[in-house]
Design a protein around this motif. Structure first.
Motif, PDB file in Angstrom:
ATOM      1  N   ALA A 105      -8.516   0.310  -1.354  1.00  0.00           N
ATOM      2  CA  ALA A 105      -8.125   1.601  -1.923  1.00  0.00           C
ATOM      3  C   ALA A 105      -9.203   2.648  -1.703  1.00  0.00           C
ATOM      4  CB  ALA A 105      -7.831   1.438  -3.412  1.00  0.00           C
TER       5      ALA A 105
ATOM      6  N   GLU B  75      -9.677  -3.268  -4.443  1.00  0.00           N
ATOM      7  CA  GLU B  75     -10.453  -2.077  -4.814  1.00  0.00           C
ATOM      8  C   GLU B  75     -11.119  -1.470  -3.584  1.00  0.00           C
ATOM      9  OE1 GLU B  75     -14.039  -0.722  -7.893  1.00  0.00           O
ATOM     10  OE2 GLU B  75     -13.210  -2.752  -7.998  1.00  0.00           O
TER      11      GLU B  75
ATOM     12  N   ILE C 228       0.850  -1.187   0.000  1.00  0.00           N
ATOM     13  CA  ILE C 228       0.000   0.000   0.000  1.00  0.00           C
ATOM     14  C   ILE C 228       0.885   1.237   0.000  1.00  0.00           C
ATOM     15  CG2 ILE C 228      -1.730   1.314   1.278  1.00  0.00           C
ATOM     16  CD1 ILE C 228      -2.684  -1.331   2.498  1.00  0.00           C
TER      17      ILE C 228
ATOM     18  N   HIS D 188      -5.629   5.513  -7.387  1.00  0.00           N
ATOM     19  CA  HIS D 188      -6.449   6.727  -7.332  1.00  0.00           C
ATOM     20  C   HIS D 188      -5.492   7.911  -7.305  1.00  0.00           C
ATOM     21  CE1 HIS D 188     -10.448   4.980  -6.681  1.00  0.00           C
ATOM     22  NE2 HIS D 188      -9.867   4.093  -5.884  1.00  0.00           N
TER      23      HIS D 188
ATOM     24  N   GLN E 128      -4.788  -1.223  -7.918  1.00  0.00           N
ATOM     25  CA  GLN E 128      -5.824  -0.188  -7.961  1.00  0.00           C
ATOM     26  C   GLN E 128      -5.189   1.147  -7.623  1.00  0.00           C
ATOM     27  OE1 GLN E 128      -9.529  -0.448  -8.524  1.00  0.00           O
ATOM     28  NE2 GLN E 128      -8.936   1.674  -8.924  1.00  0.00           N
TER      29      GLN E 128
ATOM     30  N   VAL F  28      -3.572   7.048  -3.996  1.00  0.00           N
ATOM     31  CA  VAL F  28      -3.552   5.715  -3.394  1.00  0.00           C
ATOM     32  C   VAL F  28      -3.108   4.697  -4.432  1.00  0.00           C
ATOM     33  CG1 VAL F  28      -4.926   3.888  -2.309  1.00  0.00           C
ATOM     34  CG2 VAL F  28      -5.440   6.280  -1.808  1.00  0.00           C
ATOM     35  N   CYS F  29      -2.231   3.790  -4.012  1.00  0.00           N
ATOM     36  CA  CYS F  29      -1.834   2.650  -4.832  1.00  0.00           C
ATOM     37  C   CYS F  29      -1.855   1.410  -3.950  1.00  0.00           C
ATOM     38  CB  CYS F  29      -0.445   2.864  -5.430  1.00  0.00           C
ATOM     39  SG  CYS F  29       0.232   1.401  -6.270  1.00  0.00           S
ATOM     40  N   VAL F  30      -2.758   0.486  -4.247  1.00  0.00           N
ATOM     41  CA  VAL F  30      -2.807  -0.788  -3.531  1.00  0.00           C
ATOM     42  C   VAL F  30      -2.509  -1.886  -4.537  1.00  0.00           C
ATOM     43  CG1 VAL F  30      -4.144  -2.344  -2.077  1.00  0.00           C
ATOM     44  CG2 VAL F  30      -4.536   0.121  -1.935  1.00  0.00           C
TER      45      VAL F  30
ATOM     46  N   VAL G 294       0.453   5.512  -0.060  1.00  0.00           N
ATOM     47  CA  VAL G 294      -0.497   6.629   0.064  1.00  0.00           C
ATOM     48  C   VAL G 294       0.270   7.932  -0.107  1.00  0.00           C
ATOM     49  CG1 VAL G 294      -2.071   7.838   1.621  1.00  0.00           C
ATOM     50  CG2 VAL G 294      -2.032   5.346   1.581  1.00  0.00           C
TER      51      VAL G 294
END
Length: 230
Positions: free
Chosen positions: A100, A97, A7, A122, A120, A111-113, A9
């Motif tokens: 995230a 999803e 994750i 954002h 996913q 955000v990157c998960v 952020v």
């Protein structure tokens, strides 16, 4: 779910509690949906010990999403190809999803998960490299995202061996694809569509071209490539 998650952020006022909640969510999903745990809801459903209507809300939601994916792909995505019950092909993308979205709701602007290579995003900017299935350590393509929601899902045997089968023959797909990557807004759909399209083999390209808003990139077994753009 049998894979590694990461994750990242950026921006916003996101405390460590939000990251803890995202991790707790992914662990909860593994406990509920793992096919390797005898006490999971999925295992109990498969053994006939638990009726779907008696399951927790998230299980019923996943079952509905699986039914939708099966209908949308004409049966190329299915939870019962081996005669049992296994929603794993959808659960990971759905869980990532949701994780995230939770971080975004907690105030993050980027955000990157990443769940085992299915990502996913954002916000942005982000750049996601797609591993080359035939050349270890090389990148076959790069997906760039500057804003909004973008999901990247790749299916194929390069990392885990042959784990995707043609649900009609229950054998490895015919069609010579080494990997297939789908880019869409949400990872739930991107992941299931990548899996279904890979199983389609030679029919994958035409099917993906008919999907609104989808970008796809494929590497064939002989190292050639093809792509689909919206």
């Amino acid at each position: 779910m049998g894979t590694v998650f990461s994750i990242t952020v950026r921006g916003g006022d996101v405390g460590p509690g939000a990251l803890d909640e995202a991790e707790a969510w992914l662990r909860h999903v593994d406990a509920v949906f793992s096919t390797y745990r005898e006490d999971s809801a999925v295992s109990r459903i498969a053994r006939g010990e638990l009726a779907p209507e008696d399951c927790a809300p998230e299980v019923r939601q996943v079952l509905r999403l699986c039914e939708r994916a099966e209908a949308h792909t004409g049966g190329w995505f299915t939870t019962g190809y081996a005669g049992g019950f296994d929603p794993s092909g959808l659960v990971k993308g759905w869980a990532v999803e949701r994780a995230a979205e939770g971080l975004l709701a907690a105030g993050a602007t980027g955000v990157c998960v990443n769940g085992g290579g299915d990502v996913q995003l954002h916000g942005g900017p982000w750049r996601v490299g797609v591993a080359h299935p035939l050349r270890p350590g090389r990148v076959a393509a790069v997906v760039e995202s500057r804003q909004g929601a973008v999901a990247v899902a790749t299916s194929g045997p390069a990392e885990r061996g042959c784990h995707i089968v043609d649900p009609h023959t229950r054998r490895a797909p015919v069609g010579g694809l080494a990997s297939l990557t789908v880019v869409h807004e949400g990872l739930t759909d991107a992941d299931t569509w990548a899996t279904a399209a890979y199983a389609m083999g030679p029919e994958a390209r035409a099917w993906l071209e008919a999907q609104p808003g989808v970008t796809a990139f494929a590497v064939t077994a002989d190292g050639e490539t093809w792509s689909v753009s919206p």
